[in-house]
Enzyme design. Structure first.
Site, PDB file in Angstrom:
ATOM      1  N   HIS A  15      -3.006  -9.636   3.433  1.00 38.80           N
ATOM      2  CA  HIS A  15      -4.428  -9.797   3.737  1.00 38.80           C
ATOM      3  C   HIS A  15      -4.604 -10.751   4.914  1.00 38.80           C
ATOM      4  O   HIS A  15      -3.961 -11.813   4.961  1.00 38.80           O
ATOM      5  CB  HIS A  15      -5.173 -10.362   2.529  1.00 38.80           C
ATOM      6  CG  HIS A  15      -5.396  -9.366   1.442  1.00 38.80           C
ATOM      7  ND1 HIS A  15      -5.679  -9.718   0.137  1.00 38.80           N
ATOM      8  CD2 HIS A  15      -5.377  -8.002   1.454  1.00 38.80           C
ATOM      9  CE1 HIS A  15      -5.823  -8.630  -0.595  1.00 38.80           C
ATOM     10  NE2 HIS A  15      -5.645  -7.579   0.183  1.00 38.80           N
TER      11      HIS A  15
ATOM     12  N   TYR B  13      -9.327 -11.403  -6.671  1.00 36.42           N
ATOM     13  CA  TYR B  13      -8.442 -11.320  -7.833  1.00 36.42           C
ATOM     14  C   TYR B  13      -8.538 -12.557  -8.709  1.00 36.42           C
ATOM     15  O   TYR B  13      -8.240 -12.500  -9.903  1.00 36.42           O
ATOM     16  CB  TYR B  13      -6.995 -11.117  -7.379  1.00 36.42           C
ATOM     17  CG  TYR B  13      -6.780  -9.784  -6.711  1.00 36.42           C
ATOM     18  CD1 TYR B  13      -6.722  -8.614  -7.455  1.00 36.42           C
ATOM     19  CD2 TYR B  13      -6.659  -9.681  -5.331  1.00 36.42           C
ATOM     20  CE1 TYR B  13      -6.536  -7.385  -6.844  1.00 36.42           C
ATOM     21  CE2 TYR B  13      -6.469  -8.453  -4.717  1.00 36.42           C
ATOM     22  CZ  TYR B  13      -6.417  -7.322  -5.476  1.00 36.42           C
ATOM     23  OH  TYR B  13      -6.246  -6.105  -4.872  1.00 36.42           O
TER      24      TYR B  13
ATOM     25  N   HIS C  90      -3.482   2.324  -5.440  1.00 34.16           N
ATOM     26  CA  HIS C  90      -4.033   0.978  -5.313  1.00 34.16           C
ATOM     27  C   HIS C  90      -4.080   0.258  -6.655  1.00 34.16           C
ATOM     28  O   HIS C  90      -4.135  -0.975  -6.691  1.00 34.16           O
ATOM     29  CB  HIS C  90      -5.431   1.043  -4.685  1.00 34.16           C
ATOM     30  CG  HIS C  90      -5.512   0.351  -3.353  1.00 34.16           C
ATOM     31  ND1 HIS C  90      -4.704   0.688  -2.290  1.00 34.16           N
ATOM     32  CD2 HIS C  90      -6.270  -0.683  -2.920  1.00 34.16           C
ATOM     33  CE1 HIS C  90      -4.985  -0.091  -1.259  1.00 34.16           C
ATOM     34  NE2 HIS C  90      -5.919  -0.936  -1.615  1.00 34.16           N
TER      35      HIS C  90
ATOM     36  N   ARG D 207      -1.167  -1.886  -6.822  1.00 34.94           N
ATOM     37  CA  ARG D 207      -1.341  -3.041  -5.929  1.00 34.94           C
ATOM     38  C   ARG D 207      -2.240  -4.084  -6.590  1.00 34.94           C
ATOM     39  O   ARG D 207      -1.956  -5.285  -6.553  1.00 34.94           O
ATOM     40  CB  ARG D 207      -1.942  -2.556  -4.608  1.00 34.94           C
ATOM     41  CG  ARG D 207      -2.159  -3.630  -3.544  1.00 34.94           C
ATOM     42  CD  ARG D 207      -2.508  -2.932  -2.233  1.00 34.94           C
ATOM     43  NE  ARG D 207      -3.103  -3.799  -1.238  1.00 34.94           N
ATOM     44  CZ  ARG D 207      -2.410  -4.548  -0.377  1.00 34.94           C
ATOM     45  NH1 ARG D 207      -1.091  -4.561  -0.426  1.00 34.94           N
ATOM     46  NH2 ARG D 207      -3.030  -5.283   0.534  1.00 34.94           N
TER      47      ARG D 207
ATOM     48  N   LYS E 271      -1.192  -3.103   8.194  1.00 36.68           N
ATOM     49  CA  LYS E 271      -2.250  -2.696   9.115  1.00 36.68           C
ATOM     50  C   LYS E 271      -2.083  -3.413  10.451  1.00 36.68           C
ATOM     51  O   LYS E 271      -1.706  -4.576  10.501  1.00 36.68           O
ATOM     52  CB  LYS E 271      -3.617  -3.020   8.504  1.00 36.68           C
ATOM     53  CG  LYS E 271      -3.955  -2.171   7.286  1.00 36.68           C
ATOM     54  CD  LYS E 271      -5.354  -2.472   6.773  1.00 36.68           C
ATOM     55  CE  LYS E 271      -5.725  -1.547   5.620  1.00 36.68           C
ATOM     56  NZ  LYS E 271      -7.091  -1.803   5.115  1.00 36.68           N
TER      57      LYS E 271
ATOM     58  N   ARG F  19       0.850  -1.186   0.000  1.00 33.69           N
ATOM     59  CA  ARG F  19       0.000   0.000   0.000  1.00 33.69           C
ATOM     60  C   ARG F  19       0.893   1.245   0.000  1.00 33.69           C
ATOM     61  O   ARG F  19       2.009   1.214   0.527  1.00 33.69           O
ATOM     62  CB  ARG F  19      -0.891   0.016   1.243  1.00 33.69           C
ATOM     63  CG  ARG F  19      -1.792  -1.212   1.395  1.00 33.69           C
ATOM     64  CD  ARG F  19      -2.502  -1.199   2.741  1.00 33.69           C
ATOM     65  NE  ARG F  19      -3.360  -2.358   2.934  1.00 33.69           N
ATOM     66  CZ  ARG F  19      -2.941  -3.510   3.468  1.00 33.69           C
ATOM     67  NH1 ARG F  19      -1.680  -3.640   3.881  1.00 33.69           N
ATOM     68  NH2 ARG F  19      -3.772  -4.518   3.608  1.00 33.69           N
TER      69      ARG F  19
END
Length: 307
Positions: free
Chosen positions: A278, A287, A252, A255, A180, A157
């Site tokens: 993730h 995806y 993004h 990404r 994150k 990110r």
């Protein structure tokens, strides 16, 4: 407990204990401020007064606002409410979570937009000179090429990339990324990105660093301060314009392109999940739908009896 104190306690929790980014905490604060203001209009100033009926009425009022909010905005708002009320129940501040019966709005499924490999190469070339171009004199363009090469090479990110320190590259051909919740992951870095970053470190960063205060951050602005997320976004937008890419290109987008191209090349979805950081493979599996759609299109245009 009063509403304002309860909100403050929750924001401290997600910031300090869960380690969420300042950007995410600010988004929660905006949503909860709107909720608290609405509760105040209803004469409610204690968390113990909030019932399931009150929460449902707020959700209905938010959905019927003029102009009509997007379903994604409503879903994010409800997510903020659920997080806060779950925290209050878990901490024993209230007896029960009044959001348990709240039905989330239906959101349209949006497949991520990915660039083709040729489009990515055009974008990278438009960002700045190739690493071997020793005649390049524009410091910012050398930095910009390194930034975009690293974004596409790692799928990180943009918030993760601008938070990188120089020492995060000390592992050789892999990069340490803080995602994150302050979770770290290790991502390989290809030869093109390594060469671009090495050119930036050797020729550009020392000069930029002399212009500002000492900082360990990898990417610096023209005045020597750490590069911001907004500046990185602008760099990508300008490169897209120079590359004459008609599709909307954002941080993004690189990404999404990273993940899509890996899967198209035969990578396992769980490997891609790990590389993207993730928490759940379900997030990554969107995806796989993109690649299946691409296969259908190729089949339809290539097989003599497809139509």
């Amino acid at each position: 407990m009063r509403l304002d104190r309860a909100v403050a306690a929750y924001l401290r929790h997600i910031s300090v204990e869960r380690g969420l980014s300042a950007h995410t905490v600010a988004a929660y604060r905006r949503d909860l401020d709107a909720y608290i203001a609405w509760l105040g209009d209803q004469g409610i100033d204690e968390v113990s007064e909030i019932t399931a009926e009150v929460v449902t009425r707020f959700a209905e009022d938010a959905a019927s606002a003029d102009p009509a909010p997007a379903a994604t905005s409503l879903a994010r708002l409800q997510s903020s409410l659920r997080g806060w009320h779950r925290f209050l129940a878990r901490e024993g501040i209230v007896d029960a979570d009044p959001t348990q019966r709240l039905r989330p709005p239906k959101t349209p499924r949006r497949l991520p937009k990915a660039l083709t490999i040729d489009q990515v190469e055009s974008l990278l070339d438009a960002a700045g000179p190739a690493p071997g171009d020793l005649a390049a004199t524009d410091l910012a363009s050398v930095r910009d090429r390194a930034l975009l090469e690293l974004l596409y090479a790692t799928g990180a990110r943009v918030s993760e990339i601008v938070q990188l320190d120089v020492d995060d590259l000390a592992l050789g051909d892999v990069l340490r990324v803080r995602g994150k919740g302050a979770k770290e992951r290790i991502v390989p870095v290809g030869s093109y990105a390594r060469a671009a970053v090495e050119a930036y470190l050797a020729r550009v960063r020392p000069e930029l660093s002399r212009r500002g205060r000492a900082t360990p951050r990898l990417f610096l602005g023209v005045r020597g301060a750490p590069l911001s997320r907004q500046s990185a976004w602008l760099i990508i937008q300008q490169a897209a314009e120079r590359a004459e890419l008609t599709a909307h290109v954002s941080p993004h987008t690189l990404r999404h392109s990273f993940a899509t191209h890996l899967l198209q090349g035969g990578a396992d979805v769980r490997v891609v999940q790990e590389l993207l950081g993730h928490a759940s493979v379900a997030t990554t599996q969107i995806y796989t739908h993109v690649t299946v759609d691409a296969l259908r299109e190729i089949y339809a245009t290539s097989h003599p009896r497809a139509r």
